[in-house]
Design an enzyme around this catalytic site. Sequence first.
Site, short mmCIF file in Angstrom:
data_model
loop_
_atom_site.label_atom_id
_atom_site.label_comp_id
_atom_site.label_asym_id
_atom_site.label_seq_id
_atom_site.Cartn_x
_atom_site.Cartn_y
_atom_site.Cartn_z
CD GLU A 35 3.12 28.35 5.20
OE1 GLU A 35 2.62 28.38 4.05
OE2 GLU A 35 3.99 27.53 5.52
CG HIS B 108 1.77 27.87 -3.08
ND1 HIS B 108 1.38 28.86 -2.20
CD2 HIS B 108 2.03 26.78 -2.30
CE1 HIS B 108 1.42 28.41 -0.95
NE2 HIS B 108 1.83 27.14 -0.99
CG ASN C 153 -1.11 27.74 2.19
OD1 ASN C 153 -1.73 28.67 2.69
ND2 ASN C 153 0.12 27.48 2.49
P1 FAE Z 1 1.10 17.57 -7.70
O1 FAE Z 1 0.64 17.35 -6.32
O2 FAE Z 1 2.36 18.34 -7.93
O3 FAE Z 1 1.24 16.14 -8.38
C1 FAE Z 1 1.76 15.94 -9.66
C2 FAE Z 1 2.28 14.52 -9.75
O4 FAE Z 1 2.47 14.17 -11.11
C3 FAE Z 1 3.62 14.32 -9.05
O5 FAE Z 1 3.55 13.17 -8.23
C4 FAE Z 1 4.60 14.13 -10.22
O6 FAE Z 1 5.68 13.29 -9.89
C5 FAE Z 1 3.71 13.51 -11.28
N1 FAE Z 1 4.13 13.77 -12.65
C6 FAE Z 1 4.46 14.97 -13.19
N2 FAE Z 1 4.75 14.84 -14.52
C7 FAE Z 1 4.63 13.50 -14.79
C8 FAE Z 1 4.82 12.74 -15.98
N3 FAE Z 1 5.20 13.31 -17.13
N4 FAE Z 1 4.62 11.40 -15.92
C9 FAE Z 1 4.24 10.81 -14.75
N5 FAE Z 1 4.05 11.49 -13.59
C10 FAE Z 1 4.24 12.82 -13.62
O7 FAE Z 1 -0.01 18.26 -8.58
N6 FAE Z 1 -0.17 23.57 -0.65
C11 FAE Z 1 -1.11 23.74 0.30
O8 FAE Z 1 -2.30 23.89 -0.03
N7 FAE Z 1 -0.76 23.75 1.64
C12 FAE Z 1 0.53 23.62 2.05
O9 FAE Z 1 0.82 23.63 3.25
C13 FAE Z 1 1.53 23.46 1.05
N8 FAE Z 1 2.86 23.36 1.39
C14 FAE Z 1 3.77 23.05 0.42
C15 FAE Z 1 5.09 22.79 0.79
C16 FAE Z 1 6.01 22.37 -0.16
C17 FAE Z 1 7.43 22.09 0.23
C18 FAE Z 1 5.60 22.21 -1.51
C19 FAE Z 1 6.57 21.74 -2.57
C20 FAE Z 1 4.30 22.48 -1.89
C21 FAE Z 1 3.39 22.91 -0.94
N9 FAE Z 1 2.06 23.14 -1.27
C22 FAE Z 1 1.12 23.39 -0.31
C23 FAE Z 1 1.61 23.09 -2.68
C24 FAE Z 1 0.82 21.82 -3.01
O10 FAE Z 1 1.51 20.67 -2.57
C25 FAE Z 1 0.57 21.78 -4.52
O11 FAE Z 1 -0.19 22.93 -4.86
C26 FAE Z 1 -0.16 20.54 -4.96
O12 FAE Z 1 0.57 19.37 -4.65
C27 FAE Z 1 -0.41 20.58 -6.47
O13 FAE Z 1 -1.30 19.52 -6.79
P2 FAE Z 1 -1.40 18.99 -8.26
O14 FAE Z 1 -2.51 18.01 -8.32
O15 FAE Z 1 -1.47 20.16 -9.18
#
Ligand code: FAE
Length: 543
Positions: free
Chosen positions: A398, A482, A520
């Site tokens: 990227e 990721h 991503n």
């Molecule tokens: P996620 O979105 O991490 O959500 C998990 C949620 O569960 C969070 O809100 C937590 O606070 C909550 N949680 C966790 N444990 C508990 C618990 N015990 N009790 C209650 N709540 C809880 O999960 N991906 C892309 O495709 N494109 C991008 O441009 C991209 N850029 C990124 C930039 C940054 C800075 C970061 C950090 C990540 C990026 N990602 C990107 C990765 C993407 O955001 C990530 O793969 C997804 O958010 C993961 O989705 P999930 O549903 O696995």
Amino acid sequence: MTANLMQRQLTRRQILGMAALQTAAALGFTRIGLQSAQAVEPTLVEQAPAIVIGSGYGASVAALRLGQAGIRTLVLEMGRLWNTPGTDGKIFCSTTAPDERSMWFRTRTEAPLATFLWLDVVNRDIGSSPGVLDRVHFDHMSVYVGRGVGGGSLVNGGMAVTPLRSYFAEQFPTVDTDEMYSTYFPRARSMLGVNTVDPAWFESTEWYRFARVSRKHAEKAGLRTTFVPNVYDFGYMQREAAGTATKSALAGEVIYGNNQGKRSLDKTYLAAALGTGNVTVHTLERVREISRAADGTYVLTADRIDTTGKVVETRQYGCTYLFLGGGSVGTTELLVRARETGTLPDLDASVGTGWGTNGNVMLGRANHLWDTVGANQSTMPVMGIDDWANTANPVFAEIAPLPTGLEHWVSLYLAITKNPERATFTYSGGSLKLGWSAAQSAVSVSMAKKLFDRINAANSTIYRYDLFGSSNKIFADDFTYHPLGGCVLGKATDGYGRVKGYRKLYVTDGSLVPGSIGVNPFVTITALAERTMARVLAEDTAP
Ligand code: FAE
């Protein structure tokens, strides 16, 4: 999809859901639902047909589809609802002026770039509060995650990439790729509001000069670049550039949240979920234990915290159907702990295994003085260097922005390499450990280096040594954006995310992806969750 089309697709119920999110925020509620606008105080013990843990991609899909099926659903999210402006009138702070809203209970920010010209000018002291970005530390690896209603969608770069079909098939050999690419990927992209930058505007705007310069350098090395879709509204971004809309992507906002322009989950899936009238969200509640009652229903123990992080109450919830959407680290932690402490002893031995970083490595290149990247940079990446087809060294990089408001001649990249290394989570002494070693990161570095050595050679340029700490580190290989795996589809679960050993227990998030997807990951996570929900609602929830 255009902004207008998106707006037309906002249903009345979605609009009602967004109104509920706004009302709840304004009144400081930690319980959000169409009924919660009337401030119902939750009871200490609550029983819901379905509970969803977390509110990121996988969780939001689960909540919406359950709500639409008429199943009363409770979402438990450990982070805040991000909808209340601070004293500056803004909900989120920018990357250049971080404050207590930036990071999850820290007194100093921990940005991916540690230094600039070796100076400690990137990170700032901040007040401790439930900020939106967390960096979870393990030995040799730390994991960035979003905290709040919307999970990672609040902090990510919005790049909405559908994986290469052949690599998806390699990673998910038991999943019907035809069905994924004809049904679930299009459904996910449409719901997420994926759109693409206008190529003519891209070629002419100062805000993407940095990407054009990196493209030129890649092409000089014989490498291919490709436009990458995003969930940021590019129509809005063009109005920002024209000075007719409040700047967000063009004002350095991204990893600590975007105040405008981004279609984060609270604007899409979650708004629609709340709009069904069957979904309620509790915020600042962290689930810490999952067990099973004698009748086979699930019992959750959750700590409710205040904005200082103090546990103010411990609650128990019961449910028939339990959906885990806490993200790769959050979900895996809950399940590994449940297995090791004996609250769910029949979980498969593969729970906790198959974790990877999606081969992430960050690096910067130093450009010649005449190759300016521009003081003005949009925070939303729209282009990648695609060398995945190079079987000897597959990399998708990227082209990342580095918006400082000053010309710095840095080309920044987040490389996604095909690193085959995987790690296992264990639980001991009351805490989660990750068995990832520095040698495993070195595999990603070596792959990224091969690609960028080519680019440097073709352009007579060198790496930047000043960005990742005082030790002249060129490659930031100690963090990932990721995190993937831990409860891999078809291993810890059946082919649809049903957790082995337990009925009516499901994983819907990034822990299903076996450590790497080559791009991503959020579109893949969303599409897989859509597939799981379609199957589960058809087969498992009949009375
Ligand atoms: P996620 O979105 O991490 O959500 C998990 C949620 O569960 C969070 O809100 C937590 O606070 C909550 N949680 C966790 N444990 C508990 C618990 N015990 N009790 C209650 N709540 C809880 O999960 N991906 C892309 O495709 N494109 C991008 O441009 C991209 N850029 C990124 C930039 C940054 C800075 C970061 C950090 C990540 C990026 N990602 C990107 C990765 C993407 O955001 C990530 O793969 C997804 O958010 C993961 O989705 P999930 O549903 O696995």
